[in-house]
Design a protein around this motif. Structure first.
Motif, PDB file in Angstrom:
ATOM      1  N   ASP A 230      39.066 115.769 138.490  1.00 45.28           N
ATOM      2  CA  ASP A 230      38.773 115.707 137.546  1.00 45.28           C
ATOM      3  C   ASP A 230      37.781 114.832 136.630  1.00 45.28           C
ATOM      4  O   ASP A 230      38.460 113.110 137.058  1.00 45.28           O
ATOM      5  CB  ASP A 230      39.968 116.050 136.387  1.00 45.28           C
ATOM      6  CG  ASP A 230      39.241 116.671 134.824  1.00 45.28           C
ATOM      7  OD1 ASP A 230      38.470 117.728 135.222  1.00 45.28           O
ATOM      8  OD2 ASP A 230      38.769 116.437 134.239  1.00 45.28           O
ATOM      9  N   SER A 232      38.120 113.346 133.819  1.00 43.93           N
ATOM     10  CA  SER A 232      38.825 112.495 133.539  1.00 43.93           C
ATOM     11  C   SER A 232      39.484 111.707 133.934  1.00 43.93           C
ATOM     12  O   SER A 232      40.051 110.822 133.249  1.00 43.93           O
ATOM     13  CB  SER A 232      39.487 113.258 132.518  1.00 43.93           C
ATOM     14  OG  SER A 232      40.644 113.670 133.546  1.00 43.93           O
ATOM     15  N   PRO A 235      35.680 108.837 136.052  1.00 45.36           N
ATOM     16  CA  PRO A 235      34.392 108.965 135.640  1.00 45.36           C
ATOM     17  C   PRO A 235      33.207 108.934 136.339  1.00 45.36           C
ATOM     18  O   PRO A 235      32.401 109.429 136.519  1.00 45.36           O
ATOM     19  CB  PRO A 235      34.817 108.754 134.772  1.00 45.36           C
ATOM     20  CG  PRO A 235      35.860 108.190 134.304  1.00 45.36           C
ATOM     21  CD  PRO A 235      36.663 107.877 135.309  1.00 45.36           C
ATOM     22  N   ARG A 242      33.484 119.384 135.877  1.00 51.97           N
ATOM     23  CA  ARG A 242      34.893 119.743 135.241  1.00 51.97           C
ATOM     24  C   ARG A 242      35.812 120.008 135.744  1.00 51.97           C
ATOM     25  O   ARG A 242      35.700 121.110 136.714  1.00 51.97           O
ATOM     26  CB  ARG A 242      34.571 120.159 133.898  1.00 51.97           C
ATOM     27  CG  ARG A 242      33.201 119.154 133.096  1.00 51.97           C
ATOM     28  CD  ARG A 242      33.249 119.928 131.086  1.00 51.97           C
ATOM     29  NE  ARG A 242      32.024 121.407 131.458  1.00 51.97           N
ATOM     30  CZ  ARG A 242      32.460 122.268 130.721  1.00 51.97           C
ATOM     31  NH1 ARG A 242      33.229 121.695 129.571  1.00 51.97           N
ATOM     32  NH2 ARG A 242      32.245 123.593 131.255  1.00 51.97           N
ATOM     33  N   SER A 280      35.697 102.675 132.546  1.00 53.86           N
ATOM     34  CA  SER A 280      35.220 103.676 133.409  1.00 53.86           C
ATOM     35  C   SER A 280      35.015 103.758 134.716  1.00 53.86           C
ATOM     36  O   SER A 280      35.746 104.220 136.062  1.00 53.86           O
ATOM     37  CB  SER A 280      33.765 104.862 132.963  1.00 53.86           C
ATOM     38  OG  SER A 280      34.118 104.893 131.431  1.00 53.86           O
TER      39      SER A 280
END
Ligand SMILES: N/C(=N\O)NCCC[NH3+]
Ligand SMILES: [Mn+2]
Ligand SMILES: [Mn+2]
Ligand SMILES: [Mn+2]
Length: 301
Positions: A230, A232, A235, A242, A280
């Motif tokens: 994912d 999240s 990134p 998503r 990230s």
């Protein structure tokens, strides 16, 4: 046993800058020492320098972008990975974009012709010359490895050595319509995020192995596109989608494959340290290193 780290700073299979710096970030995050920590001898002969073919000499072939460059680089990666495998080492290829898998998997199949391929990705990367929209070859490596779609002379070195029944996907959630058709036409087993939700990752990995490695006696090449996770969780990658694998689902796959004792080659692809902020990037690189450690035997207990 020795792990051979193959740093492949390459971005020619897609358009975004930065993914060629994935290997250096993974190396600088300490992957070599981390693998030594868990008991591996590690051979790392530096990042492979791929001299750039100037675009002037590499015009598109049909829609295919940078075709001669991508082919040349993948062919040299096939030799490098195949060489390490022949020496009884376990090649861990750090990308770089996923077009490199044309090379890594060709190299593996050269040494282990009966190997199966477990492809972890949000995408199927199976577009042919006919079905590709973008012409970005990182969305096409599987079609070349299977030998499907019309032939491109510049890629004649790729042997269609991968059989459809020896390929399985986990994590799919963003397929082009042509790719959906090709998976059906060739009866290729694919566990999308829907199946991951429905059965849980433990059952999905078991079913995937039952399909491609029913007697648990075939070598495994694990090709892990970080965008299977994912956004999240990971990134910094070029084509985030998503609804991906959690941190633990990604690690479970790697741990379970290590547990088979059959892993002979690993790819960790599509880490792009130019995508967005430092935090990230740091998070994505750390997750990449962690997945590699898990695939190579780091356990929680
Ligand atoms: N990351 C990508 N593949 O794994 N991008 C190409 C997919 C677009 N169909
Ligand atoms: Mn090498
Ligand atoms: Mn991919
Ligand atoms: Mn992908």
């Amino acid at each position: 046993k020795t792990v051979a780290i193959v740093g492949c700073p390459f971005r020619g299979g897609q358009a975004k800058l930065g993914v060629d710096n994935g290997p250096i970030h993974l190396a600088e995050a300490g992957i070599v020492g981390q693998l030594e920590e868990i008991g591996w001898k590690v051979a790392f002969d530096g990042h492979h320098q791929f001299e750039d073919i100037h675009t002037a000499d590499d015009p598109p072939i049909g829609k295919l972008k940078n075709p001669r460059l991508v082919s040349k680089v993948a062919e040299s990666v096939a030799r490098v990975v195949g060489g390490h495998a022949k020496n009884g080492q376990l090649p861990v290829t750090l990308g770089g974009d996923h077009s490199l898998a044309m090379g890594t998997i060709s190299g593996t199949l050269d040494t282990y012709p009966d190997a199966c391929v477990i492809w972890i990705d949000a995408h199927a990367d199976i577009n042919t010359v006919e079905t590709t929209d973008s012409g970005n070859i990182h969305g096409m490596p599987v079609s070349f490895l299977l030998g499907i779609g019309s032939k491109v002379p510049e890629f004649s070195w790729v042997k269609a050595a991968l059989k459809p029944e020896r390929l399985v996907y986990i994590g799919l959630r963003d397929l082009d319509s042509g790719e959906k058709r090709l998976l059906k036409e060739h009866n290729i087993k694919a566990f999308s995020m829907h199946e991951v939700d429905k059965y849980g990752i433990g059952k999905v990995v078991e079913m995937a192995l039952d399909h491609v490695n029913p007697k648990r006696d075939l070598p495994i090449h694990l090709s892990f596109d970080i965008d299977a996770l994912d956004p999240s969780v990971a990134p910094s990658t070029g084509t985030p989608v998503r609804g991906g694998l959690t941190f633990r689902e990604g690690h479970y796959i790697c741990e379970a494959i290590h547990e088979t004792g059959l892993l002979v080659a690993l790819d960790l692809m599509e880490v792009n340290p130019s995508i967005d902020d430092a935090e990230s990037v740091c998070q994505t690189v750390a997750v990449g290193c962690s997945l590699v450690r898990s695939a190579l035997g780091e356990t929680l207990l």
